[in-house]
Design an enzyme around this catalytic site. Sequence first.
Site, short mmCIF file in Angstrom:
data_model
loop_
_atom_site.label_atom_id
_atom_site.label_comp_id
_atom_site.label_asym_id
_atom_site.label_seq_id
_atom_site.Cartn_x
_atom_site.Cartn_y
_atom_site.Cartn_z
N ASP A 277 0.82 -1.21 -0.09
CA ASP A 277 0.01 0.16 0.07
C ASP A 277 0.75 1.10 0.06
O ASP A 277 0.62 2.15 -0.54
CB ASP A 277 -0.96 0.07 1.07
CG ASP A 277 -1.86 -1.12 1.18
OD1 ASP A 277 -3.03 -0.89 0.36
OD2 ASP A 277 -1.81 -2.24 1.54
N LYS B 125 -1.04 -5.38 4.04
CA LYS B 125 -2.06 -5.87 4.91
C LYS B 125 -1.34 -6.45 6.09
O LYS B 125 -0.21 -6.98 6.14
CB LYS B 125 -2.70 -6.88 4.20
CG LYS B 125 -3.81 -7.64 4.59
CD LYS B 125 -4.62 -6.92 5.54
CE LYS B 125 -5.45 -6.03 4.49
NZ LYS B 125 -6.58 -4.98 5.13
C1 RUB Z 1 -5.10 -4.67 0.15
C2 RUB Z 1 -3.60 -4.97 0.41
C3 RUB Z 1 -2.82 -5.11 -0.88
C4 RUB Z 1 -2.20 -3.73 -1.56
C5 RUB Z 1 -1.74 -3.81 -2.74
O1 RUB Z 1 -5.79 -4.29 1.38
O2 RUB Z 1 -3.10 -4.93 1.37
O3 RUB Z 1 -1.55 -6.07 -0.87
O4 RUB Z 1 -3.30 -2.87 -1.35
O5 RUB Z 1 -2.68 -4.24 -3.74
P1 RUB Z 1 -7.26 -3.98 1.50
P2 RUB Z 1 -2.80 -3.86 -5.34
O6 RUB Z 1 -8.05 -5.34 1.06
O7 RUB Z 1 -7.30 -3.75 3.11
O8 RUB Z 1 -7.34 -2.75 0.58
O9 RUB Z 1 -1.65 -4.54 -5.58
O10 RUB Z 1 -3.97 -4.22 -5.95
O11 RUB Z 1 -2.41 -2.08 -5.21
#
Ligand code: RUB
Length: 267
Positions: free
Chosen positions: A174, A184
């Site tokens: 994130d 996460k």
């Molecule tokens: C989702 C999460 C993902 C990152 C990356 O957490 O931790 O690993 O956001 O995702 P939540 P992406 O379900 O609480 O949003 O690669 O899709 O950006």
Amino acid sequence: MQKKKEFNQILKDIKSIKIQGARNIAKKALYAYSLIPTKESKKKLLLSRPTEPMMENVLDLVKKQSYEEIRKHFDMAQEKINKEVLKLIKNKEVIFTHCHSTNVTNALIYAKKKGKNFEVYNTETRPLFQGRKTAKELRKVGIKVTMFVDSALGVALSKEQGTKKANKVLLGADALLKEGIINKIGSEIVAQVAKNNKIPVYIVADSWKFTKKKVPREQRELTEVWDAAPKNIKIRNPAFEFVPKKYLKAIISELGYLTYSNFLRKV
Ligand code: RUB
């Protein structure tokens, strides 16, 4: 009125995790902001998921780039990531992942479509079970998937009780920070157990998740953990955690395959 309704629906879907993952959130927030491009709507969007610098970066960019240019970046970055992950995965490997990341799942699906023969171990990711979304998406394209409860990650990673040893851990992110990444809840334990078992951990993430700002860690509703819990039991529900860069073998972004220090120099 129609625009306001649509904006509010997107906001609701982001808050409730119907729209989840940094990349999907940033994309949808950009669209929502295009409906009502005001300071207030930007603030509402940023507060909807506080641990999402990609959303903030994208909404800031609107001042300098067209919506179309910004939108194109998501696909361009994913294509580059896909090609790097394809080089990384070897036939017969077991790849471990946690939660649901589109940067990770898209790259795995691409590798499968390009003929790589591998399997995936993943964790269900309580309390909202994003791991099920990952498992379903990967299985749909024919990738062999084995899902574990979160607390079985030690077994999943280390060849115990009939499991194979995972060869690589691929995690999304994130936030990309100077000292490491945020992903996460559970990601730091995954990285620690992987390190203890000499399994390399790779971050698969668009560089637009990088920020120099302090990133708050979202605390979510307690009812997600235990609906109608007895009142005298304290519950905490942290959604994200920090993973120090010492656990990371490399980061795969649209800037290529880089050690975390080299990534920081480039970004
Ligand atoms: C989702 C999460 C993902 C990152 C990356 O957490 O931790 O690993 O956001 O995702 P939540 P992406 O379900 O609480 O949003 O690669 O899709 O950006």
